[in-house]
Scaffold this active site. Structure first.
Site, PDB file in Angstrom:
ATOM      1  N   SER A  33       0.813  -1.226   0.000  1.00  0.00           N
ATOM      2  CA  SER A  33       0.000   0.000   0.000  1.00  0.00           C
ATOM      3  C   SER A  33       0.842   1.269   0.000  1.00  0.00           C
ATOM      4  CB  SER A  33      -0.883   0.052   1.249  1.00  0.00           C
ATOM      5  OG  SER A  33      -1.769  -1.016   1.266  1.00  0.00           O
ATOM      6  N   HIS A  64      -2.844   1.040  -4.747  1.00  0.00           N
ATOM      7  CA  HIS A  64      -2.275  -0.136  -5.415  1.00  0.00           C
ATOM      8  C   HIS A  64      -2.523   0.007  -6.918  1.00  0.00           C
ATOM      9  CE1 HIS A  64      -1.475  -2.929  -1.987  1.00  0.00           C
ATOM     10  NE2 HIS A  64      -2.241  -2.045  -1.386  1.00  0.00           N
ATOM     11  N   HIS A  86      -5.482  -8.520  -1.730  1.00  0.00           N
ATOM     12  CA  HIS A  86      -5.554  -9.053  -0.368  1.00  0.00           C
ATOM     13  C   HIS A  86      -6.733 -10.021  -0.271  1.00  0.00           C
ATOM     14  CE1 HIS A  86      -3.891  -4.985  -0.269  1.00  0.00           C
ATOM     15  NE2 HIS A  86      -3.135  -5.380   0.734  1.00  0.00           N
ATOM     16  N   TYR A  88      -9.033  -9.987   1.865  1.00  0.00           N
ATOM     17  CA  TYR A  88     -10.297  -9.309   2.213  1.00  0.00           C
ATOM     18  C   TYR A  88     -11.022  -8.747   0.996  1.00  0.00           C
ATOM     19  CZ  TYR A  88      -7.552  -4.948   2.005  1.00  0.00           C
ATOM     20  OH  TYR A  88      -6.742  -3.921   1.606  1.00  0.00           O
ATOM     21  N   GLU A  89     -10.324  -8.672  -0.150  1.00  0.00           N
ATOM     22  CA  GLU A  89     -10.979  -8.146  -1.352  1.00  0.00           C
ATOM     23  C   GLU A  89     -11.926  -9.178  -1.962  1.00  0.00           C
ATOM     24  OE1 GLU A  89      -8.261  -5.588  -3.867  1.00  0.00           O
ATOM     25  OE2 GLU A  89      -6.825  -6.250  -2.353  1.00  0.00           O
ATOM     26  N   ALA A 116       2.524  -2.211   4.191  1.00  0.00           N
ATOM     27  CA  ALA A 116       2.269  -1.168   5.179  1.00  0.00           C
ATOM     28  C   ALA A 116       1.718  -1.886   6.403  1.00  0.00           C
ATOM     29  CB  ALA A 116       1.245  -0.186   4.644  1.00  0.00           C
ATOM     30  N   MET A 217      -2.278  -6.973   6.745  1.00  0.00           N
ATOM     31  CA  MET A 217      -3.288  -7.834   6.110  1.00  0.00           C
ATOM     32  C   MET A 217      -2.725  -8.524   4.868  1.00  0.00           C
ATOM     33  SD  MET A 217      -6.389  -5.082   6.422  1.00  0.00           S
ATOM     34  CE  MET A 217      -6.627  -4.151   7.936  1.00  0.00           C
ATOM     35  N   SER A 218      -1.436  -8.797   4.873  1.00  0.00           N
ATOM     36  CA  SER A 218      -0.834  -9.378   3.663  1.00  0.00           C
ATOM     37  C   SER A 218       0.428 -10.157   4.014  1.00  0.00           C
ATOM     38  CB  SER A 218      -0.483  -8.248   2.682  1.00  0.00           C
ATOM     39  OG  SER A 218       0.574  -7.458   3.206  1.00  0.00           O
ATOM     40  N   ASN A 241       1.360   3.467  10.968  1.00  0.00           N
ATOM     41  CA  ASN A 241       0.554   4.050  12.047  1.00  0.00           C
ATOM     42  C   ASN A 241       0.849   3.333  13.356  1.00  0.00           C
ATOM     43  OD1 ASN A 241      -1.011   1.942  10.361  1.00  0.00           O
ATOM     44  ND2 ASN A 241      -1.986   1.847  12.373  1.00  0.00           N
ATOM     45  N   HIS A 253      -7.063   4.638   6.417  1.00  0.00           N
ATOM     46  CA  HIS A 253      -6.290   4.242   5.235  1.00  0.00           C
ATOM     47  C   HIS A 253      -5.498   5.443   4.690  1.00  0.00           C
ATOM     48  CE1 HIS A 253      -5.087   1.766   1.909  1.00  0.00           C
ATOM     49  NE2 HIS A 253      -5.708   2.509   1.006  1.00  0.00           N
TER      50      HIS A 253
END
Ligand code: HPA
Length: 281
Positions: A33, A64, A86, A88-89, A116, A217-218, A241, A253
């Site tokens: 990201s 992306h 990802h 979640y997509e 990220a 998440m990756s 963050n 995000h």
């Protein structure tokens, strides 16, 4: 949605890529990201939008770009994924691992993966880089392992070893280069959650308690597939963050993408030098 992929399907994609580019990628680089800028430096670049490759998971997330870049970087033939998809997509977990399998059929022996991530370690500051020394495969433990399904024996064994998921020699190289360049390089354990919701304070206290330094998440599915296929892996997180351990910090995000702008120049400089000094396999 494909739950599993056959070697024929994987090779179909590899053949299409070979028809478009004469690069013989030894290294596959995944840019997370807000971190896509490194791909702009590739020489003799062939760009292949993900939509043009069958079965390939297309990233739908802002930040992306969603294309493959093949060519030379620091004198090495590379295949760069400028943006990734990802779980979640909505893709199957096997589909998240598919690009790495294709890179193995193209001959890449090394994976450099970036992401990220949120800092769980209170010593980390947004903008820091973190060398991933190990990972916690939380989504894998819950059943989402990209190696689920019939094993593809020509690629690797049914039960691959994960005792050294991240290559020690390449990790040492990254540490040395960061030191020489004066780039602060934190290190630690990365945990992969399915997302897309960020963590609750209780989630984060749990992750902190079990030894996690950064959360995202990756990466873990891709590294699992890489190790299955015998690739060496280097993983770097860009800390975007502070995690919301106390419940008083909101994560967005936008914040993740903004931190990318601080992270990208350091990350690009580190990765380029690693590429230059990477031992040939
Ligand atoms: N949590 C999970 N994934 C992330 C975060 C986070 O705080 N930051 C960037 N990706």
């Amino acid at each position: 949605m494909n739950e599993f992929f056959t070697l024929t399907q994987i090779d179909q994609i590899a053949t299409l890529i070979r028809a478009r580019s004469s690069a013989q990628p030894k290294v596959v680089i995944i840019l997370g990201s807000g971190l896509g800028a490194l791909a702009e430096a590739v020489e003799g670049a062939t760009l292949i939008p993900y939509q043009e490759l069958p079965y390939w998971p297309v990233s739908t997330v802002q930040g992306h770009q969603g294309r493959l870049v093949l060519g030379q970087l620091e004198g090495k033939d590379v295949m760069i994924m400028q943006g990734r998809a990802h779980y979640y997509e909505g893709y199957s977990i096997a589909q998240i691992g598919l690009p790495v399998r294709v890179s193995q059929r193209l001959g890449a022996g090394t994976l450099i993966v970036t992401n990220a991530a949120g800092a769980v370690n209170p010593d980390f500051t947004p903008g820091d880089l973190m060398l991933i020394t190990d990972h916690l495969n939380l989504i894998g433990m819950a059943g989402l392992n990209p190696l689920r399904g019939p094993n593809l024996d020509p690629l690797g064994p049914r039960f691959p070893d994960m005792s050294q998921a991240y290559d020690r020699e390449i990790g040492d190289l990254a540490r040395r280069i960061a030191k020489e360049k004066g780039i602060k390089l934190q290190e630690g354990v990365y945990a992969c959650l399915a997302g897309p919701s960020f963590e609750t304070p209780a989630d984060l206290r749990f992750l902190h308690g079990i030894g996690v330094d950064a959360v995202g998440m990756s990466t873990v599915p891709e590294v699992t597939v890489a190790r299955h296929g015998g690739q060496r892996a280097l993983g770097i997180s860009g800390i975007s963050n502070k995690a919301n351990l106390d419940g008083n910090t909101v994560t967005t995000h936008e914040e993740v993408l903004e931190a990318g702008e601080i992270i990208v120049p350091k990350l690009a400089s580190l990765i380029r030098e690693v590429l230059q000094q990477l031992p040939s396999d």
